[in-house]
Write a protein that holds these residues in place. Structure first.
Motif, PDB file in Angstrom:
ATOM      1  N   PHE A  38       3.261  66.076  63.899  1.00 58.50           N
ATOM      2  CA  PHE A  38       2.892  66.148  65.321  1.00 58.50           C
ATOM      3  C   PHE A  38       4.137  66.325  66.180  1.00 58.50           C
ATOM      4  O   PHE A  38       5.147  65.651  65.984  1.00 58.50           O
ATOM      5  N   GLY A  39       4.034  67.241  67.151  1.00 58.20           N
ATOM      6  CA  GLY A  39       5.151  67.492  68.046  1.00 58.20           C
ATOM      7  C   GLY A  39       4.747  67.525  69.506  1.00 58.20           C
ATOM      8  O   GLY A  39       3.620  67.918  69.848  1.00 58.20           O
ATOM      9  N   ASN A  40       5.662  67.087  70.378  1.00 52.44           N
ATOM     10  CA  ASN A  40       5.500  67.103  71.822  1.00 52.44           C
ATOM     11  C   ASN A  40       6.890  66.900  72.428  1.00 52.44           C
ATOM     12  O   ASN A  40       7.847  66.604  71.698  1.00 52.44           O
ATOM     13  N   PRO A  41       7.049  67.001  73.744  1.00 55.44           N
ATOM     14  CA  PRO A  41       8.398  66.885  74.299  1.00 55.44           C
ATOM     15  C   PRO A  41       9.078  65.527  74.101  1.00 55.44           C
ATOM     16  O   PRO A  41      10.202  65.456  73.603  1.00 55.44           O
ATOM     17  N   ASN A  42       8.431  64.413  74.498  1.00 52.21           N
ATOM     18  CA  ASN A  42       9.107  63.120  74.492  1.00 52.21           C
ATOM     19  C   ASN A  42       8.280  62.041  73.797  1.00 52.21           C
ATOM     20  O   ASN A  42       7.084  61.922  74.029  1.00 52.21           O
ATOM     21  N   PHE A  43       8.958  61.220  72.984  1.00 51.45           N
ATOM     22  CA  PHE A  43       8.300  60.090  72.326  1.00 51.45           C
ATOM     23  C   PHE A  43       7.730  59.115  73.350  1.00 51.45           C
ATOM     24  O   PHE A  43       6.581  58.677  73.239  1.00 51.45           O
ATOM     25  N   GLU A  44       8.507  58.774  74.345  1.00 52.59           N
ATOM     26  CA  GLU A  44       8.108  57.742  75.300  1.00 52.59           C
ATOM     27  C   GLU A  44       6.977  58.200  76.204  1.00 52.59           C
ATOM     28  O   GLU A  44       6.110  57.399  76.572  1.00 52.59           O
ATOM     29  N   HIS A  45       6.925  59.482  76.545  1.00 48.49           N
ATOM     30  CA  HIS A  45       5.977  59.955  77.558  1.00 48.49           C
ATOM     31  C   HIS A  45       4.802  60.752  76.986  1.00 48.49           C
ATOM     32  O   HIS A  45       3.770  60.867  77.648  1.00 48.49           O
ATOM     33  N   ASP A  46       4.955  61.317  75.765  1.00 48.80           N
ATOM     34  CA  ASP A  46       3.974  62.299  75.292  1.00 48.80           C
ATOM     35  C   ASP A  46       3.432  62.026  73.894  1.00 48.80           C
ATOM     36  O   ASP A  46       2.899  62.934  73.263  1.00 48.80           O
ATOM     37  N   PHE A  47       3.557  60.812  73.411  1.00 44.99           N
ATOM     38  CA  PHE A  47       3.054  60.495  72.075  1.00 44.99           C
ATOM     39  C   PHE A  47       1.550  60.214  72.199  1.00 44.99           C
ATOM     40  O   PHE A  47       1.126  59.075  72.363  1.00 44.99           O
ATOM     41  N   LEU A  48       0.750  61.267  72.109  1.00 43.61           N
ATOM     42  CA  LEU A  48      -0.694  61.163  72.324  1.00 43.61           C
ATOM     43  C   LEU A  48      -1.332  60.324  71.217  1.00 43.61           C
ATOM     44  O   LEU A  48      -1.061  60.521  70.038  1.00 43.61           O
ATOM     45  N   TYR A  49      -2.188  59.394  71.626  1.00 44.70           N
ATOM     46  CA  TYR A  49      -2.922  58.512  70.696  1.00 44.70           C
ATOM     47  C   TYR A  49      -1.973  57.722  69.789  1.00 44.70           C
ATOM     48  O   TYR A  49      -2.261  57.493  68.608  1.00 44.70           O
ATOM     49  N   GLN A  50      -0.849  57.299  70.350  1.00 43.23           N
ATOM     50  CA  GLN A  50       0.180  56.624  69.557  1.00 43.23           C
ATOM     51  C   GLN A  50      -0.353  55.383  68.843  1.00 43.23           C
ATOM     52  O   GLN A  50      -0.137  55.211  67.632  1.00 43.23           O
ATOM     53  N   LEU A  51      -1.040  54.512  69.569  1.00 42.53           N
ATOM     54  CA  LEU A  51      -1.506  53.260  68.966  1.00 42.53           C
ATOM     55  C   LEU A  51      -2.522  53.519  67.858  1.00 42.53           C
ATOM     56  O   LEU A  51      -2.514  52.849  66.821  1.00 42.53           O
ATOM     57  N   GLU A  52      -3.404  54.507  68.066  1.00 41.27           N
ATOM     58  CA  GLU A  52      -4.396  54.841  67.036  1.00 41.27           C
ATOM     59  C   GLU A  52      -3.714  55.350  65.775  1.00 41.27           C
ATOM     60  O   GLU A  52      -4.067  54.961  64.653  1.00 41.27           O
ATOM     61  N   LEU A  53      -2.739  56.236  65.956  1.00 39.80           N
ATOM     62  CA  LEU A  53      -2.052  56.804  64.799  1.00 39.80           C
ATOM     63  C   LEU A  53      -1.262  55.729  64.051  1.00 39.80           C
ATOM     64  O   LEU A  53      -1.200  55.739  62.814  1.00 39.80           O
ATOM     65  N   GLN A  54      -0.664  54.816  64.804  1.00 37.24           N
ATOM     66  CA  GLN A  54       0.052  53.718  64.153  1.00 37.24           C
ATOM     67  C   GLN A  54      -0.908  52.847  63.342  1.00 37.24           C
ATOM     68  O   GLN A  54      -0.585  52.403  62.233  1.00 37.24           O
TER      69      GLN A  54
END
Length: 592
Positions: free
Chosen positions: A480-496
């Motif tokens: 998965f790619g996007n510009p910024n970890f802090e601002h653009d990590f879509l669905y971060q908690l679900e993926l974790q």
């Protein structure tokens, strides 16, 4: 045929009233289908004489191939209309059609779309390769007609239809009318083509002594499923922004209520959203460019106000054919240069709407010229971001709010509706677009590799929900790619969570702006090339979802490179390897 029915009083008054009430509100297409359905039921219940006559009647084969459901819908509608004319016909997806069967065909209709930059859609590739192979057949006994669907903003508009048409003629087949090429708003051209070809086939296939041919009872798509012409009004349950305020992107998670709708879908399907321009957008557009909203124009063979016509016409997306037309009437060499260079065109329209064109290249164009040359608004498709198996009462989307005008900030038509103009509790008109070319493997033990950038994560959220729900034992690997970890990590908690509980065995992230040197998903693929090759050799299915012009091309180039390197293959062999994966539905793309 009607010997058992009194022609003077076929229905009692009370029965006629019930029928009238039942069909109230039906569209003309629905009424047409119903008349054919009832004719078929009547024929099947009558004497076997007609059936035996029909058995000797030659058959029309209707083939379709498409990445989306438009060709299937047109093919099924064509069959319904042709059967009301007494034509014996069958509808077959090219994915299910044995190529050598074409040798036996006498009458053929082909409804075909073009995918990407002039490629045959996935379900048509085996048939395409057969016709263009050294084993291609002689087809001097075949009479055919082709309806080609495409997008004129692509460089190779309707190329697959053109290829099939040219090759069929080379093989001796005869076209009953010239091929018809359709843009995104294909309905009018398709209907006209249908009328002409059905009339031809009726004259050549129907026995004049047969008053009615039994109808094979194909389910009407307008009756059994929602589609672009028959939408479901879904309530918006949730609108939640999932990027931070400091992100360069505004991405929203949307949840829709489909409980009680009879809507079903598979992970990987898309949702079509149908809407018109708002009155405020039309008024603003007309005011800026000095159009008279009350001006009478001819639209769809009717006299309407310019405002009324513009409500249904495309002003947020720029079509290449319109841009060519406008460049010609204002005699702009600069604008013509843009339309003549496909890459320049893509770059120019990526951040512009029609208002920007008129401001940057001013010129005289009348209300009637505008109405006559703009496309009708077409549905916007979004990858579904949920699994029906996990939650059958809801359907989720991942939507980026598009701000696509540089001179007069205006949101995208549907992204603006969903993310900016709507509130929870509002309703939108939707339908599910099945995508058989982007689906999970049936064997739950099969490993999968998912490659996404930005909102391309959407279908993979649905994949992971489903794989967890069915307790699939096959491993799941996400890039998965996007510009910024802090601002653009879509669905971060679900993926974790999926990573922690083992549903997501591996995750490789590429946040391009978090370091001086930009890192994209294709760079992560290069780093993990040997492992990816091992997975492919072990039977893994590979999926790509994201931007078709940049991300998808770069990823595919890296895939070819790793196949060459770790598979010890030359360029041609690597391309053949990837093509085989695609034919076996082990390499699937959902790109936009």
């Amino acid at each position: 045929m009607y010997s058992n029915i009194d022609p003077l009083a076929p229905l009692a008054l009370e029965e006629l009233s019930q029928v009238t009430q039942a069909i109230q509100g039906f569209s003309s297409q629905q009424k047409l289908w119903l008349s054919g359905y009832l004719a078929g039921v009547s024929a099947l219940e009558d004497t076997p004489t007609i059936a035996s006559n029909n058995a000797s009647q030659q058959q029309l084969t209707i083939l379709y191939g498409s990445q989306t459901g438009n060709c299937r819908l047109l093919a099924e509608t064509y069959a319904q209309v042709s059967q009301t004319k007494g034509i014996k016909s069958q509808v077959i997806s090219l994915a299910d059609y044995k190529p050598r069967q074409i040798i036996k065909e006498k009458f053929l209709v082909l409804i075909i779309s073009t995918h990407g930059e002039g490629e045959a859609p996935d379900d048509a590739q085996i048939f395409y390769e057969y016709l263009f192979s050294n084993k291609n057949p002689k087809l001097s006994s075949l009479k055919y007609s082709i309806l080609a669907l495409g997008d004129s903003s692509y460089e190779n508009y309707c190329q697959t239809g053109m290829d099939f048409d040219e090759q069929l003629q080379k093989l001796g087949a005869q076209a009953v009318i010239d091929r018809v090429d359709c843009d995104l708003d294909f309905e009018d051209l398709a209907e006209n083509w249908q009328q002409k070809t059905v009339s031809y086939f009726a004259k050549n296939l129907v026995d004049p002594n047969n008053k009615i041919t039994p109808l094979s009872l194909i389910k009407s798509p307008s009756q059994t499923n929602y589609n672009r012409n028959n939408t479901y009004s879904a309530e918006i349950l949730t609108i939640q922004k999932i990027t931070t305020r400091d992100s360069t992107k505004n991405v929203y998670h949307i949840e829709l209520d489909i409980d009680g709708s009879a809507i079903t879908y598979q992970a990987g399907d898309s949702l079509g959203v149908v809407t018109n321009n708002s009155e405020s957008i039309v008024e603003k557009f007309a005011q800026i460019h000095h159009f008279n909203t009350k001006k009478t124009v001819t639209y769809k063979h009717s006299e309407v106000s310019f405002k009324q016509a513009l409500l249904t016409l495309e002003i947020s997306l720029i079509n290449k054919l319109f841009l060519k037309f406008y460049a010609q009437i204002i005699q702009s060499d600069a604008l013509k240069l843009i339309t003549d260079d496909h890459q320049l065109f893509l770059q120019y329209v990526s951040q512009r709407q029609l208002s920007d064109v008129f401001e940057e290249y001013p010129g005289e164009i009348s209300e009637q010229q505008l109405v006559s040359n703009l496309l009708k608004i077409t549905p916007r498709l979004y990858s579904i971001a949920s699994s029906y198996q996990t939650n059958s009462e809801e359907l989720h989307l991942t939507v980026a709010l598009v701000e696509s005008s540089i001179n007069h900030p205006v949101n995208g038509l549907v992204s603006g509706l969903l993310c900016d103009q709507s509130s929870e509790g509002d309703r939108i008109n939707v339908y599910v677009e099945n995508n058989q070319n982007f689906s999970l493997p049936q064997d739950h033990k099969t490993p999968i590799i998912m490659i996404a950038a930005g909102t391309g994560i959407a279908p993979f959220r649905g994949f992971l929900q489903e794989r967890e729900n069915v307790q699939a034992t096959g491993e799941n690997w996400l890039f998965f790619g996007n510009p910024n970890f802090e601002h653009d990590f879509l669905y971060q908690l679900e993926l974790q969570k999926y990573h922690e509980n083992g549903t997501l065995g591996a995750i490789d992230l590429a946040f391009s702006r978090d370091q001086p040197q930009k890192i994209y998903v294709q760079d992560r693929i290069k780093q993990r090339a040997e492992k990816i090759w091992q997975w492919l050799e072990d039977g893994a299915h590979l999926y790509i979802c994201g931007n078709k012009d940049y991300m998808a091309k770069a990823v595919e180039a890296e895939l070819l490179s790793l196949i060459k390197t770790h598979g010890n293959k030359n360029t041609e062999q690597a391309q053949s390897y990837l093509a085989t994966l695609k034919l076996n539905k082990r390499y699937q793309k959902d790109v936009y």
